[in-house]
Write an enzyme that holds these catalytic residues in place. Structure first.
Site, PDB file in Angstrom:
ATOM      1  N   ALA A  48       0.796  -1.216   0.005  1.00  0.00           N
ATOM      2  CA  ALA A  48       0.109  -0.020   0.031  1.00  0.00           C
ATOM      3  C   ALA A  48       0.892   1.219  -0.074  1.00  0.00           C
ATOM      4  O   ALA A  48       0.854   2.124   0.784  1.00  0.00           O
ATOM      5  CB  ALA A  48      -0.959   0.234   1.168  1.00  0.00           C
ATOM      6  N   HIS A  49       1.962   1.043  -1.054  1.00  0.00           N
ATOM      7  CA  HIS A  49       2.597   2.303  -1.025  1.00  0.00           C
ATOM      8  C   HIS A  49       3.251   2.325  -2.659  1.00  0.00           C
ATOM      9  O   HIS A  49       3.321   1.344  -3.132  1.00  0.00           O
ATOM     10  CB  HIS A  49       3.829   2.649  -0.090  1.00  0.00           C
ATOM     11  CG  HIS A  49       4.774   1.334   0.060  1.00  0.00           C
ATOM     12  ND1 HIS A  49       4.655   0.570   1.062  1.00  0.00           N
ATOM     13  CD2 HIS A  49       5.757   1.151  -0.724  1.00  0.00           C
ATOM     14  CE1 HIS A  49       5.773  -0.428   0.743  1.00  0.00           C
ATOM     15  NE2 HIS A  49       6.472   0.144  -0.346  1.00  0.00           N
ATOM     16  N   ALA A  50       3.850   3.466  -3.040  1.00  0.00           N
ATOM     17  CA  ALA A  50       4.526   3.667  -4.261  1.00  0.00           C
ATOM     18  C   ALA A  50       5.728   4.174  -3.806  1.00  0.00           C
ATOM     19  O   ALA A  50       6.250   4.551  -2.754  1.00  0.00           O
ATOM     20  CB  ALA A  50       3.715   4.209  -5.178  1.00  0.00           C
TER      21      ALA A  50
END
Lengths: 134, 134
Positions: A48-50
């Site tokens: 849940a991140h980039a």
């Protein structure tokens, strides 16, 4: 995004199996960092991140999980269910790992050392940066 | 040879655990190659070779196994039984992996790409080279 999947060669004999990832050959980058997720809570969602710059290569060395990649315009969910089926996650792709099996160990190779400032942890911020990039 | 064991930090929360190996920091070398052994035959012995130059870092990311390191003069057997307990195998060390658990996945990081000419697969040859080195 189907081209993100790689199938590594399996070298097997009566002792077991072995697969190899040569940096710059089997994966598109030089390997600067390796991390692995284990003793997972099967109902958890991870990732849940980039990343602004970091590229990653995900290898389910034990068990299985699903990974959803999202470029801000389209999402695709991949089932990583064999130790030699790997997934490339480019920079500026929002990634989420979920549906872990009890025995899942997910190994991740990265093309750079850890840098907290390279993370985008807010999805709206990610969409904004992705839009400005395109 | 006890100093060959490294204990990696475990970053754990309610989602599970994570450990990281930064090339050149948590392991003494830049990571050129990663390979992993899986679907093991628990009664098999693997390894049983040395390298002229290649250094390796062994990580039991799932399950457990034993590794015997031998410098030609003394042998020591290590029990790799936690995902964050790792073992450094230097060049010119004969290494043998054995007593694998059913669920063992052993990940190995290497400081060089595969080169068949770097292997010493005959133990007497290894002893001869080790003797001339010392």
């Amino acid at each position: 995004m189907i081209e993100n999947i790689s199938e590594l060669k399996v070298m097997g004999d009566d002792r077991g199996k072995l697969s190899v990832i040569e940096g710059g050959i089997d994966v598109q980058f030089d390997i600067k960092r390796v991390f692995y997720i284990y003793d997972v809570n099967t109902s958890a969602t991870r990732g849940a991140h980039a990343h602004y710059k970091t590229k990653q290569f995900l290898v389910p060395v034990s068990g299985r999980c699903k990974v959803t990649l999202d470029n801000g315009q389209e999402k695709h969910t991949f089932e990583l269910n064999k130790p030699n089926i790997c997934l490339f996650q480019d920079a500026m792709i929002w990634g989420t790992m979920h549906d872990f099996s009890d025995d899942c160990v997910l190994m991740i190779l990265a093309d750079d050392h850890y840098d907290d400032s390279d993370y985008i942890r807010n999805y709206n911020k990610f969409l904004e940066v992705a839009k400005n990039d395109s």
